[in-house]
Design an enzyme around this catalytic site. Structure first.
Site: not given
Length: 298
Positions: A21, A23, A25, A27, A138, A164
């Site tokens: 990931g 690409n 945020g 990351g 998180s 989540y």
């Protein structure tokens, strides 16, 4: 509260770092910083066009390879094709509170993407990893519980935030059990975890309810920190001189903002029996388990 760590981000020069990931945020922010530190960064992304666009914006050595964590056949294909040694694997990619969906293998989308995909990827790549595995969790893990009777929300009414929380709790349980297994075989590799606090990323605003998404994004924008600040715990977990099973997050405002420090986790996230049971179930669901590490890897 643990020690301040932002001054302990070590050099990443000449290291190969795979980040899922990468690409967007935090990351993308972490990948750009690592590439700028002269690491060789591999963006493992679902959309290679977006990955290439992100790579072109970064200074340094950056490659792009396709990986869809919501499809175990894609995870296996990535692992089969990636034959080079890896210094650091950063399990960063994730999704947050989408409407009910299923992975290609039929798992609830958040549990499959946030936990089962990274679980399989890590175990398949582990013989090639030389330094550490970082998994991004998180503060939402504190609201999570592992429902072994219905991990994929097939019987109970779907609650996106609860799903989540379960997936993010699973990230920490995975990290602790992975570290236990690495220690048991005297591996030099360590497993660490991080969380960005409350960072303004594209994870917010994906619920499918337009009004709710607009209001949520506006509220988050007022109280959150930037993607660049939010990625610092990941960088610390990846490069700082910390022990295995460390958990790094922002040290202020109830772990929502501030400089990275070693932080605490919920009691559920520290339960070794739940961690072992989750590992066993995850092996059964993915067909990927802890590999036999030869003397060459050790």
């Amino acid at each position: 509260m643990g020690p301040k760590l932002d001054d302990n981000i070590s050099s990443a020069a000449d290291r190969t770092i795979v980040i899922t990931g990468g690409n967007s945020g935090i990351g993308r922010a972490a990948a750009a910083m690592l590439a700028g530190m002269d690491a060789h960064v591999v963006l493992a992304v679902r959309d290679t066009a977006k990955g290439r666009a992100a790579a072109e914006s970064m200074r340094g050595s950056v490659d792009v390879r396709r990986l869809d964590l919501a499809d175990l056949s894609s995870v296996r294909a990535f692992a089969d094709q990636f034959t080079d040694p890896i210094d650091i694997l950063i399990n960063n990619a994730g999704i947050m509170v989408p409407p009910l969906g299923r992975t290609a293998d039929g798992f609830e989308l958040q549990f499959g993407t946030n936990h089962l995909g990274p679980f399989a990827l890590t175990n398949l790549l582990l013989p090639q990893i030389r330094d550490r595995v970082v998994t991004v969790s998180s503060i939402g893990h504190r609201s999570g519980a592992i429902d072994f009777k219905d991990l994929s929300w097939e019987r109970k009414p779907y609650r996106p935030m609860a799903a989540y929380g379960q997936s993010k709790l699973a990230n920490l349980l995975f990290t602790s059990e992975l570290q236990r297994r690495l220690t048991e075989v005297s591996s030099p590799v360590i497993a660490t975890a991080a969380h960005p606090g409350l960072a303004a990323t594209n994870l917010f605003g994906r619920s499918g309810d337009r009004v709710r998404d607009v209001l949520s994004s506006a509220a988050i924008g007022l109280i959150s920190q930037s993607e660049q600040q939010g990625c610092l715990p990941t960088l610390c977990a990846a490069t700082a001189n910390i022990p295995g099973n460390s958990y790094v997050g922002p040290g202020s405002f109830k772990q929502t903002r501030g400089e990275p420090k070693l932080v605490g986790r919920s009691a559920e996230a520290k339960d070794p029996e739940v961690a072992r049971r989750l590992w066993t179930v995850s092996e059964e669901l993915t067909g990927a388990g802890f590999p036999e590490l030869s003397g060459e890897e050790l």
